[in-house]
Write a protein that holds these residues in place. Structure first.
Motif, PDB file in Angstrom:
ATOM      1  N   ALA A  35     -14.179  -9.389   2.660  1.00  0.00           N
ATOM      2  CA  ALA A  35     -15.229  -8.463   2.240  1.00  0.00           C
ATOM      3  C   ALA A  35     -14.777  -7.558   1.103  1.00  0.00           C
ATOM      4  CB  ALA A  35     -15.681  -7.617   3.431  1.00  0.00           C
ATOM      5  N   GLN A  36     -13.477  -7.224   1.068  1.00  0.00           N
ATOM      6  CA  GLN A  36     -12.939  -6.352   0.022  1.00  0.00           C
ATOM      7  C   GLN A  36     -11.581  -6.893  -0.380  1.00  0.00           C
ATOM      8  OE1 GLN A  36     -14.607  -3.712  -1.527  1.00  0.00           O
ATOM      9  NE2 GLN A  36     -12.895  -3.965  -2.947  1.00  0.00           N
ATOM     10  N   LYS A  37     -11.613  -7.763  -1.354  1.00  0.00           N
ATOM     11  CA  LYS A  37     -10.404  -8.476  -1.769  1.00  0.00           C
ATOM     12  C   LYS A  37      -9.407  -7.554  -2.470  1.00  0.00           C
ATOM     13  CE  LYS A  37      -9.379 -12.522  -4.702  1.00  0.00           C
ATOM     14  NZ  LYS A  37     -10.028 -13.593  -5.506  1.00  0.00           N
ATOM     15  N   ASP A  38      -9.894  -6.748  -3.422  1.00  0.00           N
ATOM     16  CA  ASP A  38      -9.060  -5.862  -4.242  1.00  0.00           C
ATOM     17  C   ASP A  38      -9.249  -4.426  -3.762  1.00  0.00           C
ATOM     18  OD1 ASP A  38      -7.754  -4.382  -6.175  1.00  0.00           O
ATOM     19  OD2 ASP A  38      -8.777  -5.288  -7.881  1.00  0.00           O
ATOM     20  N   VAL A  39      -8.160  -3.788  -3.305  1.00  0.00           N
ATOM     21  CA  VAL A  39      -8.268  -2.409  -2.807  1.00  0.00           C
ATOM     22  C   VAL A  39      -7.529  -1.431  -3.708  1.00  0.00           C
ATOM     23  CG1 VAL A  39      -8.691  -3.036  -0.410  1.00  0.00           C
ATOM     24  CG2 VAL A  39      -6.314  -2.818  -1.221  1.00  0.00           C
ATOM     25  N   THR A  40      -7.168  -1.877  -4.916  1.00  0.00           N
ATOM     26  CA  THR A  40      -6.521  -0.989  -5.874  1.00  0.00           C
ATOM     27  C   THR A  40      -7.591  -0.232  -6.661  1.00  0.00           C
ATOM     28  OG1 THR A  40      -6.445  -2.675  -7.617  1.00  0.00           O
ATOM     29  CG2 THR A  40      -4.587  -2.589  -6.088  1.00  0.00           C
ATOM     30  N   GLY A  41      -7.155   0.635  -7.559  1.00  0.00           N
ATOM     31  CA  GLY A  41      -8.059   1.290  -8.506  1.00  0.00           C
ATOM     32  C   GLY A  41      -9.232   2.004  -7.873  1.00  0.00           C
ATOM     33  N   PRO A  42     -10.447   1.714  -8.342  1.00  0.00           N
ATOM     34  CA  PRO A  42     -11.631   2.453  -7.885  1.00  0.00           C
ATOM     35  C   PRO A  42     -11.823   2.434  -6.371  1.00  0.00           C
ATOM     36  CG  PRO A  42     -12.172   1.126  -9.815  1.00  0.00           C
ATOM     37  CD  PRO A  42     -10.784   0.746  -9.396  1.00  0.00           C
ATOM     38  N   TYR A  43     -11.417   1.320  -5.716  1.00  0.00           N
ATOM     39  CA  TYR A  43     -11.659   1.265  -4.278  1.00  0.00           C
ATOM     40  C   TYR A  43     -10.888   2.348  -3.540  1.00  0.00           C
ATOM     41  CZ  TYR A  43     -12.292  -0.100   0.508  1.00  0.00           C
ATOM     42  OH  TYR A  43     -12.630  -0.059   1.832  1.00  0.00           O
ATOM     43  N   VAL A  44      -9.579   2.433  -3.770  1.00  0.00           N
ATOM     44  CA  VAL A  44      -8.792   3.435  -3.052  1.00  0.00           C
ATOM     45  C   VAL A  44      -9.045   4.845  -3.591  1.00  0.00           C
ATOM     46  CG1 VAL A  44      -6.711   3.289  -4.499  1.00  0.00           C
ATOM     47  CG2 VAL A  44      -6.503   3.888  -2.071  1.00  0.00           C
ATOM     48  N   GLN A  45      -9.434   4.957  -4.846  1.00  0.00           N
ATOM     49  CA  GLN A  45      -9.683   6.271  -5.446  1.00  0.00           C
ATOM     50  C   GLN A  45     -10.813   7.020  -4.746  1.00  0.00           C
ATOM     51  OE1 GLN A  45     -10.399   5.429  -9.564  1.00  0.00           O
ATOM     52  NE2 GLN A  45      -8.226   5.141 -10.061  1.00  0.00           N
ATOM     53  N   GLN A  46     -11.752   6.296  -4.137  1.00  0.00           N
ATOM     54  CA  GLN A  46     -12.887   6.960  -3.495  1.00  0.00           C
ATOM     55  C   GLN A  46     -12.467   7.850  -2.325  1.00  0.00           C
ATOM     56  OE1 GLN A  46     -15.528   4.389  -1.005  1.00  0.00           O
ATOM     57  NE2 GLN A  46     -14.010   2.760  -1.433  1.00  0.00           N
ATOM     58  N   PHE A  47     -11.256   7.635  -1.820  1.00  0.00           N
ATOM     59  CA  PHE A  47     -10.771   8.419  -0.683  1.00  0.00           C
ATOM     60  C   PHE A  47      -9.838   9.554  -1.116  1.00  0.00           C
ATOM     61  CE2 PHE A  47     -11.299   3.952   0.739  1.00  0.00           C
ATOM     62  CZ  PHE A  47     -12.392   4.144   1.572  1.00  0.00           C
ATOM     63  N   LEU A  48      -9.723   9.764  -2.424  1.00  0.00           N
ATOM     64  CA  LEU A  48      -8.787  10.746  -2.962  1.00  0.00           C
ATOM     65  C   LEU A  48      -9.515  11.766  -3.832  1.00  0.00           C
ATOM     66  CD1 LEU A  48      -6.166   8.102  -4.102  1.00  0.00           C
ATOM     67  CD2 LEU A  48      -5.787   9.736  -2.245  1.00  0.00           C
ATOM     68  N   SER A  49      -8.930  12.959  -3.913  1.00  0.00           N
ATOM     69  CA  SER A  49      -9.477  13.973  -4.819  1.00  0.00           C
ATOM     70  C   SER A  49      -9.052  13.666  -6.252  1.00  0.00           C
ATOM     71  CB  SER A  49      -8.970  15.359  -4.422  1.00  0.00           C
ATOM     72  OG  SER A  49      -7.570  15.469  -4.687  1.00  0.00           O
ATOM     73  N   ALA A  50      -9.731  14.302  -7.211  1.00  0.00           N
ATOM     74  CA  ALA A  50      -9.381  14.100  -8.617  1.00  0.00           C
ATOM     75  C   ALA A  50      -7.938  14.511  -8.875  1.00  0.00           C
ATOM     76  CB  ALA A  50     -10.334  14.887  -9.505  1.00  0.00           C
ATOM     77  N   ASN A 197       6.243  -9.547   9.846  1.00  0.00           N
ATOM     78  CA  ASN A 197       7.133  -9.588  11.001  1.00  0.00           C
ATOM     79  C   ASN A 197       6.338  -9.284  12.254  1.00  0.00           C
ATOM     80  OD1 ASN A 197       7.180  -6.598  11.412  1.00  0.00           O
ATOM     81  ND2 ASN A 197       8.175  -6.639   9.410  1.00  0.00           N
ATOM     82  N   ASN A 198       7.008  -9.271  13.377  1.00  0.00           N
ATOM     83  CA  ASN A 198       6.324  -9.107  14.657  1.00  0.00           C
ATOM     84  C   ASN A 198       6.100  -7.639  15.034  1.00  0.00           C
ATOM     85  OD1 ASN A 198       6.187 -11.959  15.205  1.00  0.00           O
ATOM     86  ND2 ASN A 198       8.396 -11.878  15.540  1.00  0.00           N
ATOM     87  N   ILE A 199       6.348  -6.750  14.087  1.00  0.00           N
ATOM     88  CA  ILE A 199       6.038  -5.328  14.286  1.00  0.00           C
ATOM     89  C   ILE A 199       4.797  -4.958  13.488  1.00  0.00           C
ATOM     90  CG2 ILE A 199       6.830  -2.952  13.968  1.00  0.00           C
ATOM     91  CD1 ILE A 199       9.704  -3.994  14.334  1.00  0.00           C
ATOM     92  N   VAL A 200       4.867  -5.133  12.187  1.00  0.00           N
ATOM     93  CA  VAL A 200       3.781  -4.655  11.322  1.00  0.00           C
ATOM     94  C   VAL A 200       2.739  -5.733  11.042  1.00  0.00           C
ATOM     95  CG1 VAL A 200       4.772  -5.220   9.065  1.00  0.00           C
ATOM     96  CG2 VAL A 200       3.397  -3.152   9.301  1.00  0.00           C
ATOM     97  N   GLY A 201       3.051  -6.983  11.310  1.00  0.00           N
ATOM     98  CA  GLY A 201       2.156  -8.063  10.943  1.00  0.00           C
ATOM     99  C   GLY A 201       2.388  -8.485   9.505  1.00  0.00           C
ATOM    100  N   LEU A 202       1.397  -9.102   8.888  1.00  0.00           N
ATOM    101  CA  LEU A 202       1.502  -9.566   7.511  1.00  0.00           C
ATOM    102  C   LEU A 202       1.158  -8.437   6.541  1.00  0.00           C
ATOM    103  CD1 LEU A 202      -0.254 -13.030   7.855  1.00  0.00           C
ATOM    104  CD2 LEU A 202       2.171 -12.668   7.335  1.00  0.00           C
ATOM    105  N   THR A 203       1.932  -8.329   5.470  1.00  0.00           N
ATOM    106  CA  THR A 203       1.640  -7.360   4.416  1.00  0.00           C
ATOM    107  C   THR A 203       0.858  -8.070   3.324  1.00  0.00           C
ATOM    108  OG1 THR A 203       3.654  -6.136   4.924  1.00  0.00           O
ATOM    109  CG2 THR A 203       2.614  -5.692   2.800  1.00  0.00           C
ATOM    110  N   LEU A 204      -0.259  -7.473   2.912  1.00  0.00           N
ATOM    111  CA  LEU A 204      -1.201  -8.114   2.008  1.00  0.00           C
ATOM    112  C   LEU A 204      -0.995  -7.662   0.569  1.00  0.00           C
ATOM    113  CD1 LEU A 204      -4.419  -7.532   4.176  1.00  0.00           C
ATOM    114  CD2 LEU A 204      -2.611  -9.231   4.505  1.00  0.00           C
ATOM    115  N   ASN A 205      -1.383  -8.515  -0.353  1.00  0.00           N
ATOM    116  CA  ASN A 205      -1.335  -8.169  -1.774  1.00  0.00           C
ATOM    117  C   ASN A 205      -2.529  -7.257  -2.092  1.00  0.00           C
ATOM    118  OD1 ASN A 205      -1.726  -8.269  -4.670  1.00  0.00           O
ATOM    119  ND2 ASN A 205      -0.341 -10.022  -4.705  1.00  0.00           N
ATOM    120  N   PRO A 206      -2.305  -6.029  -2.550  1.00  0.00           N
ATOM    121  CA  PRO A 206      -3.419  -5.093  -2.750  1.00  0.00           C
ATOM    122  C   PRO A 206      -4.460  -5.565  -3.760  1.00  0.00           C
ATOM    123  CG  PRO A 206      -1.327  -3.930  -2.793  1.00  0.00           C
ATOM    124  CD  PRO A 206      -1.009  -5.388  -2.837  1.00  0.00           C
TER     125      PRO A 206
END
Length: 560
Positions: A35-50, A197-206
């Motif tokens: 549903a949301q392939k790319d979470v860099t740039g504008p996507y993550v910025q929406q949760f941050l202040s200027a 790994n068996n602690i955090v699971g798979l790490t995804l490419n942002p």
């Protein structure tokens, strides 16, 4: 009743998530990768202040320019990066250890000292620094991805060292004013190109959460790509800094062994020194790598780690271009097993065009077989027959990462026997002979260049592929040869996969069975938007030269 390894891993994973403040939690449900392939740039910025965006999208050089002059406080910088790192983890599973409270308290102390008239602590004053979870930080656990290391010191209980040891590199970064604030994910065993790994699971490419961020320093790659850290440290024994840097659009450097301190860090097969692991920085700019290398070397690490060579920063020696202004680059397009796929080929050609436009010379690189170099690397990686990884996975009963266990099985399906001392000695003799043969080849390139000087550096892909899914391993032929030779290698971003440009060549003729398999798997639609990097390789201990050359090429790329 004792917990299973699955339950222990889940408990640790949940305890890490619980350290994220409520106000920094993402609204549920978090979108799937589809549903949301790319979470860099504008996507993550929406949760941050200027203000948070301004701080976190600055590189380490700009940050320290502001913190060392008092324009920005260490507290506001560290808090902003803690917030963004928390978001990055929720979206990509990139963190193993969160110690935001400890980091913010550290920042407040630096601010108090600055306000009292003591000035900046050092050149890294107030700079957040992340570390791959091989490095020990006081007050923080190190699991290196092993379930059996939870609540222990490197798998051993009752030593008194639990959360009470600090790696030399961490100590030096703190002495320079840097602030450790989190530790990042890696594959347990650190021998995989897929971070999970068996602690955090798979790490995804942002940039493309449908594919891997690479490994083994994949957590660093994902976190820094998300701008959740301005700079961090990974390790590299076969490509583990370079692959995540290339796949996540970052700059990274694999120094020669003995340039930066490794003492006090955890590792797999810690006594294996035929082809040793090294540590190096990964960042959002080449200037950040320069800043970190210069700063760490100013601490005279050779006085604290017996493996480090007494070699201060030598920019004056390597920053100068020849009198005629011309450099020579060797071009190594393919490893001869898996050819670069379309986006990687395009990135390579783009860099070649840039070098040519600057008037520098190019020659084809035709060295002693890199297949031999890669074979040497795997001889060393598997010399103990898997005793180390079987021991540490056996502490909990968890399995090794996919594909890793296969390295330590013979054709008969049984565990390989460890090499005997005389076999290891024989490997080392042949290894030195190969290194000498390669050195002689490099020297002979002086006869092939117009300048009469040997090649300055080699341009080559980081990988044949720009992206790969979690059920695959990355083709490995483009990176371990550098470790075998102990050369310096710098990675830099070039482009991103474009499904409309990087189309499948229907007339392509594979050069091997593996190449055919990879070509059949190529999916430009899936890979669209994934970063593509290149690496520039220099001789041993030429970190200054490689940083200068990457700056040169990256500056020219930015104008194209």
């Amino acid at each position: 009743m004792a917990l299973t390894w699955q339950e222990r891993g889940l408990k640790k994973r949940e305890s890490t998530l619980a350290k994220i403040p409520i106000e920094w939690r993402l609204p549920e449900p978090i979108p799937s990768a589809e549903a949301q392939k790319d979470v860099t740039g504008p996507y993550v910025q929406q949760f941050l202040s200027a203000r948070e965006i301004e701080i976190t999208e600055s590189d380490a050089v700009k940050i320290t320019e502001n913190t060392t002059t008092g324009k920005w406080t260490a507290t506001e910088v560290v808090t902003a990066f803690c917030h963004r790192a928390a978001l990055a983890h929720q979206l990509t599973n990139c963190l193993h250890e969160i110690f935001f409270d400890q980091a913010i308290e550290h920042a407040k102390n630096l601010d108090s000292a600055f306000a009292a008239g003591n000035g900046p602590t050092g050149p890294l004053h107030g700079l957040p620094v992340s570390f791959k979870d091989q490095f020990h930080v006081k007050g923080v656990e190190t699991t290196m991805g092993y379930v059996g290391w939870i609540n222990t010191f490197e798998g051993v209980k009752g030593t008194g060292k639990e959360k009470n040891v600090e790696s030399e590199l961490v100590r030096e970064a703190k002495a320079l004013g840097g602030i450790p604030f989190c530790k990042t994910s890696l594959p347990h065993t650190v021998m995989s190109g897929v971070t999970g790994n068996n602690i955090v699971g798979l790490t995804l490419n942002p940039s493309n959460r449908l594919v891997s961020c690479g490994g083994s320093s994949g957590g660093e790659g994902a976190l820094i790509s998300m701008r959740g850290s301005p700079i961090g440290f990974g390790t590299d024994i076969g490509g583990s800094i370079r692959i995540p840097s290339g796949l996540n659009g970052l700059y990274g450097i694999r120094p020669s062994f003995g340039r930066l301190p490794y003492v006090g860090a955890a590792n797999s097969m810690p006594g294996q020194n035929s082809i040793p692991s090294v540590c190096g920085p990964m960042a959002t700019s080449i200037g950040s790598l320069r800043l970190m290398m210069q700063s760490i070397l100013s601490q005279q690490p050779w006085l604290h780690d017996p493996a480090v060579v007494n070699m201060p920063w030598r920019e004056a020696e390597f920053a100068q271009v020849p009198a005629d202004g011309k450099l020579t680059f060797g071009l190594l397009f393919s490893d001869g097993v898996v050819n670069p796929q379309p986006a990687v080929k395009r990135a390579f050609e783009k860099v070649v065009q840039v070098i040519t436009s600057m008037g520098h010379e190019l020659i084809e690189w035709d060295p002693p077989s890199h297949k031999t170099a890669v074979a040497f690397a795997f001889e060393s990686y598997t010399a103990d027959g898997g005793l180390d990884i079987w021991h540490h996975t056996g502490l909990s009963g968890e399995p090794p990462p996919p594909f890793v266990g296969e390295l330590y099985y013979g054709d008969d399906g049984k565990t390989k026997a460890p090499k005997t001392v005389d076999q290891i000695w024989d490997t080392n003799v042949r290894l030195r002979q190969y290194q000498k043969e390669y050195m002689d080849y490099w020297n002979r390139t002086a006869k092939l260049t117009k300048s009469g000087r040997p090649v300055d550096a080699i341009l080559t892909p980081v990988s044949a592929v720009a992206a790969f899914t979690f059920d695959k391993q990355i083709p490995i032929g483009y990176t371990p040869w550098v470790n075998t030779l102990d050369y310096t290698s710098g990675v830099f971003p070039v482009t991103k996969v474009d499904k409309d440009i990087d189309v499948r060549d229907t007339n392509y003729q594979p050069i091997s069975d593996e190449d055919k398999e990879r070509w059949e798997q190529y999916d430009p639609e899936l890979e669209h938007g994934t970063p593509v990097g290149m690496q520039l390789v220099g001789r041993r201990f030429q970190e200054e030269r490689i940083i200068c050359l990457v700056e040169l090429i990256s500056g020219a790329l930015a104008t194209k």
